[in-house]
Every structure is written in structure tokens, then in C-alpha cells.
Motif scaffolding. Structure first.
Motif, PDB file in Angstrom:
ATOM      1  N   LEU A 172       0.831  -1.207   0.000  1.00 14.67           N
ATOM      2  CA  LEU A 172       0.000   0.000   0.000  1.00 14.67           C
ATOM      3  C   LEU A 172       0.869   1.261   0.000  1.00 14.67           C
ATOM      4  O   LEU A 172       0.552   2.242  -0.676  1.00 14.67           O
ATOM      5  CB  LEU A 172      -0.935  -0.005   1.211  1.00 14.67           C
ATOM      6  N   PHE A 173       1.967   1.213   0.741  1.00 12.31           N
ATOM      7  CA  PHE A 173       2.886   2.355   0.794  1.00 12.31           C
ATOM      8  C   PHE A 173       3.461   2.636  -0.588  1.00 12.31           C
ATOM      9  O   PHE A 173       3.466   3.786  -1.060  1.00 12.31           O
ATOM     10  CB  PHE A 173       4.008   2.057   1.798  1.00 12.31           C
ATOM     11  N   THR A 174       3.963   1.606  -1.265  1.00  9.96           N
ATOM     12  CA  THR A 174       4.578   1.801  -2.582  1.00  9.96           C
ATOM     13  C   THR A 174       3.536   2.136  -3.646  1.00  9.96           C
ATOM     14  O   THR A 174       3.810   2.899  -4.578  1.00  9.96           O
ATOM     15  CB  THR A 174       5.383   0.561  -3.011  1.00  9.96           C
ATOM     16  N   TRP A 175       2.328   1.584  -3.501  1.00  6.58           N
ATOM     17  CA  TRP A 175       1.254   1.938  -4.443  1.00  6.58           C
ATOM     18  C   TRP A 175       0.904   3.410  -4.313  1.00  6.58           C
ATOM     19  O   TRP A 175       0.751   4.118  -5.309  1.00  6.58           O
ATOM     20  CB  TRP A 175       0.016   1.072  -4.170  1.00  6.58           C
ATOM     21  N   TYR A 176       0.793   3.902  -3.076  1.00  3.66           N
ATOM     22  CA  TYR A 176       0.400   5.289  -2.838  1.00  3.66           C
ATOM     23  C   TYR A 176       1.377   6.255  -3.499  1.00  3.66           C
ATOM     24  O   TYR A 176       0.983   7.269  -4.069  1.00  3.66           O
ATOM     25  CB  TYR A 176       0.331   5.559  -1.335  1.00  3.66           C
ATOM     26  N   TYR A 177       2.659   5.907  -3.446  1.00  6.44           N
ATOM     27  CA  TYR A 177       3.673   6.781  -4.037  1.00  6.44           C
ATOM     28  C   TYR A 177       3.988   6.423  -5.483  1.00  6.44           C
ATOM     29  O   TYR A 177       4.915   6.979  -6.084  1.00  6.44           O
ATOM     30  CB  TYR A 177       4.946   6.760  -3.191  1.00  6.44           C
ATOM     31  N   GLY A 178       3.221   5.485  -6.063  1.00  2.00           N
ATOM     32  CA  GLY A 178       3.377   5.159  -7.481  1.00  2.00           C
ATOM     33  C   GLY A 178       4.660   4.443  -7.806  1.00  2.00           C
ATOM     34  O   GLY A 178       5.161   4.519  -8.933  1.00  2.00           O
ATOM     35  N   ILE A 179       5.223   3.724  -6.830  1.00  4.53           N
ATOM     36  CA  ILE A 179       6.494   3.023  -7.040  1.00  4.53           C
ATOM     37  C   ILE A 179       6.207   1.567  -7.398  1.00  4.53           C
ATOM     38  O   ILE A 179       5.588   0.853  -6.606  1.00  4.53           O
ATOM     39  CB  ILE A 179       7.370   3.061  -5.770  1.00  4.53           C
ATOM     40  N   PRO A 180       6.614   1.096  -8.587  1.00  4.01           N
ATOM     41  CA  PRO A 180       6.360  -0.302  -8.947  1.00  4.01           C
ATOM     42  C   PRO A 180       7.319  -1.253  -8.242  1.00  4.01           C
ATOM     43  O   PRO A 180       8.239  -1.808  -8.828  1.00  4.01           O
ATOM     44  CB  PRO A 180       6.541  -0.325 -10.473  1.00  4.01           C
ATOM     45  N   VAL A 204      15.641  -3.046  -4.160  1.00  5.36           N
ATOM     46  CA  VAL A 204      16.733  -3.469  -3.276  1.00  5.36           C
ATOM     47  C   VAL A 204      16.305  -3.420  -1.811  1.00  5.36           C
ATOM     48  O   VAL A 204      16.617  -4.320  -1.030  1.00  5.36           O
ATOM     49  CB  VAL A 204      17.978  -2.588  -3.498  1.00  5.36           C
ATOM     50  N   ILE A 205      15.559  -2.382  -1.440  1.00 11.72           N
ATOM     51  CA  ILE A 205      15.224  -2.220  -0.016  1.00 11.72           C
ATOM     52  C   ILE A 205      14.001  -3.026   0.408  1.00 11.72           C
ATOM     53  O   ILE A 205      13.795  -3.243   1.603  1.00 11.72           O
ATOM     54  CB  ILE A 205      15.003  -0.740   0.353  1.00 11.72           C
ATOM     55  N   THR A 206      13.200  -3.504  -0.563  1.00 12.13           N
ATOM     56  CA  THR A 206      11.952  -4.182  -0.199  1.00 12.13           C
ATOM     57  C   THR A 206      12.193  -5.403   0.687  1.00 12.13           C
ATOM     58  O   THR A 206      11.516  -5.585   1.704  1.00 12.13           O
ATOM     59  CB  THR A 206      11.177  -4.599  -1.465  1.00 12.13           C
ATOM     60  N   LEU A 207      13.136  -6.251   0.320  1.00  8.55           N
ATOM     61  CA  LEU A 207      13.364  -7.488   1.071  1.00  8.55           C
ATOM     62  C   LEU A 207      13.759  -7.224   2.523  1.00  8.55           C
ATOM     63  O   LEU A 207      13.097  -7.718   3.445  1.00  8.55           O
ATOM     64  CB  LEU A 207      14.411  -8.346   0.351  1.00  8.55           C
ATOM     65  N   PRO A 208      14.826  -6.433   2.778  1.00  2.00           N
ATOM     66  CA  PRO A 208      15.180  -6.195   4.176  1.00  2.00           C
ATOM     67  C   PRO A 208      14.126  -5.418   4.966  1.00  2.00           C
ATOM     68  O   PRO A 208      13.888  -5.707   6.142  1.00  2.00           O
ATOM     69  CB  PRO A 208      16.499  -5.407   4.088  1.00  2.00           C
ATOM     70  N   VAL A 209      13.482  -4.434   4.322  1.00  2.00           N
ATOM     71  CA  VAL A 209      12.465  -3.644   5.027  1.00  2.00           C
ATOM     72  C   VAL A 209      11.287  -4.519   5.450  1.00  2.00           C
ATOM     73  O   VAL A 209      10.820  -4.447   6.590  1.00  2.00           O
ATOM     74  CB  VAL A 209      11.978  -2.464   4.155  1.00  2.00           C
TER      75      VAL A 209
END
Length: 332
Positions: free
Chosen positions: A95-103, A310-315
């Protein structure tokens, strides 16, 4: 919380993730065909919804990989709660990445969250590192393959049709995009919906509701329908990013991007390997753009997207670990 109640919560969370994944990743299947005007937006979304549903009902191999390769659900104490915590983290990141339009990658989010929750619940030894690393390798190598294949396919197209008039080429490839967009949406369903089926099956085994990783029919149908419904909603923020902010599309480049990503994704499905459809499609677009000329790719947008990958997995691993600790304090 009573075991039957928590499994219901997990199923609802998993199908919610699947629904969000549908509208989060709708852009990936149809952005190019909308950008080149091969399909009208509503037509593209209806087509993508149907083909996603069909693809999701066709295979189950990826579901078994997700359900059993990160960790053995039968060996995880409070495994149903682990899955609940993982899904909360994955949904929050999507939801966070969708809101900011980040695929960003729903696949990375789900795999990272599951691993993080397992580690928080049972320690690092509970993770099946061979299976986990196999999945990570697939998630890393598939975009590189998509970039390469996209570059090759676009180079071949440019070579074959170098002397054709642009108008004639555009009309033909615009028509062909209807089929490649359909193929891409089908391949998306064969891989992405399987991940939700796998996570539900993991929870069912962990909770003692079934003994094997075989995907129950009701799990298969509900996950397929949830993804199709999510796809029907459409992720317009991400459509804008994928369809215009990486390269400027023409019908030929849209066709090459769609064909490349569909081939890579369906290939991964056939070898039962979960991949990030977001990464594959975006990398295919970059490869196609590079074949035209290196400067055709808007590398600033590409770098932003890669950073998110890159950051998705650790976050998500950290988010899921925190989520499980909160669940443990409240219910265990």
C-alpha cells in the motif's frame, strides 16, 4: 485467539494481499498497451482481469514452492500467527509503494515478510536457506534475463523492419499488442496468484488443518478470483510510471516489452519458481529501450525503481518481525 478464528483472519489477509497485488500489478500487464493506444484503458483492465483469472487457475507449482521452500510450516510453532504477521507487513509495504506510485515487488514483499516473521518466531535456524536462496536467486536473475531478452527481441525487430514505413509498422504492432498484453496478463496470473495460494497452504499446514502442501480447490479458486477482482480495480498511479516514465513507447517497443516479460514469467512458472512480475516487466522495458538507444531509457526513474526493489526485502523482513512481536504480545 482460537485456531479456527486465526486461520479465518489469515485467509482474509491473504486474499486482501492478493486483491492489492492485483491492482498494484495491473499496470505491469497493461501499461504498455494503454501507452501506445493499442487498447482503451477499460478494455485493457477487463482483458487483464480475465486473463489473470485464467492464468491463476492453471498452475499450482509456484504455490508449493512458496509454501514449503522458505521454511517447513509443520515445524513452526504458532505458524498461523507467523503467516498473519507476514501478511500484515507485506500488505503495508504494498500500500505504501502503491500510494507513491512506485512499482515495487509484491513477491519480494511476501517472501521477505514470511522469512522475517519466521525468524522472529523460531530463530534463524528455522529458515530453509537452500530453498530461500533459490527463490532469491530467481528474483535477482529474472530481471537480468528480461533485460537481455528485451534487448535482443527489440534489436531483431529493428533489424527486420528497418525499411518499413512507421505508419505501417505502428498499425501492425498495435494490433499484435492485444495478444501480447493478453499473454502477459495470463503469465502474471500463473505466477503471482500462486504466491497467495502458497501462503494460505503454509498456514493450513502450520495450523494442522492439512498435512501436505497440495493446494486445496477452494484456496485456488478464491486466490484466483481475488487477484482478478483486484486487477479490475486498476492501479492508475503505477500505470503512469510504467507506461510513460521509463521509456517513450511506440507499438513495436510495447510489443517487444510485453512478449519478453510474458516469456520470462511463464518460463519461471513452468520450473515452479516465483519471480517478481514487476521486476521482470520493468527490466524488459529497460532492455527494449536500450536497444533503441541507451539514452531512450529514463534512468532516473529506473534508479528509483531499482532502489525500491533493493530495499523491499530487508524492510519487509524487519516489518514482519516487528509485526510478529506485536502479535505475540497481544495473543500468545
Amino acid at each position: 485467539m482460537e485456531q479456527h478464528a486465526i486461520i479465518i483472519v489469515v485467509v482474509i489477509l491473504a486474499l486482501s494481499f492478493d486483491f492489492i497485488n492485483g491492482f498494484h500489478d495491473t499496470a505491469n500487464a497493461i501499461a504498455t498497451s494503454i501507452s501506445t493506444k493499442a487498447l482503451k484503458p477499460r478494455t485493457a483492465i477487463v482483458l487483464a482481469s480475465f486473463m489473470n483469472l485464467l492464468g491463476a487457475l492453471t498452475f499450482t507449482g509456484v504455490a508449493k514452492t512458496v509454501g514449503g521452500k522458505v521454511a517447513n510450516p509443520a515445524n513452526i510453532e504458532h505458524g498461523v500467527y507467523v503467516v498473519a504477521a507476514a501478511l500484515v507487513a507485506a500488505i503495508a509495504w504494498n500500500l505504501f509503494t502503491w500510494y507513491y506510485g512506485i512499482p515495487s515487488s509484491s513477491s519480494h514483499a511476501l517472501i521477505g515478510s514470511l522469512a522475517g516473521a519466521v525468524i522472529a518466531a523460531a530463530g534463524f535456524s528455522a529458515v530453509n536457506y537452500h530453498g530461500f536462496l533459490t527463490i532469491i536467486e530467481g528474483l535477482i536473475l529474472s530481471p537480468l534475463l528480461a533485460f537481455t531478452v528485451g534487448y535482443i527481441i527489440m534489436s531483431i525487430i529493428r533489424l527486420i523492419f528497418a525499411n518499413f514505413s512507421p505508419h505501417r509498422i505502428n498499425s501492425k504492432f498495435r494490433f499484435l499488442q492485444i495478444f501480447t498484453a493478453s499473454f502477459q496478463a495470463f503469465s502474471h496470473g500463473t505466477n503471482d496468484a500462486q504466491k497467495t495460494m502458497g501462503i494460505i497452504t503454509f498456514a493450513l499446514v502450520a495450523g494442522g488443518f492439512q498435512d501436505t502442501l497440495e493446494v486445496a480447490t477452494w484456496v485456488k479458486v478464491s486466490a484466483a478470483v481475488a487477484m482478478a477482482l483486484g486487477t479490475s480495480v486498476g492501479g492508475w498511479r503505477i500505470i503512469k510510471t510504467v507506461g510513460s516514465k521509463i521509456i517513450k513507447f511506440e507499438p513495436a517497443s510495447g510489443f517487444a516489452s510485453d512478449l519478453t516479460s510474458a516469456l520470462v514469467i511463464i518460463g519461471a512458472t513452468l520450473i515452479k519458481l516465483p519471480v517478481s512480475t514487476t521486476h521482470v516487466i520493468s527490466s524488459a522495458i529497460m532492455g527494449v529501450g536500450s536497444a533503441k538507444r541507451f539514452s531512450a531509457v529514463k534512468w532516473g526513474t529506473a534508479i528509483t525503481m531499482v532502489s525500491a526493489w533493493v530495499i523491499t526485502l530487508p524492510v519487509t523482513m524487519v516489518l514482519a518481525a516487528i509485526s510478529f512481536l506485536i502479535v505475540k504480545m497481544l495473543f500468545l
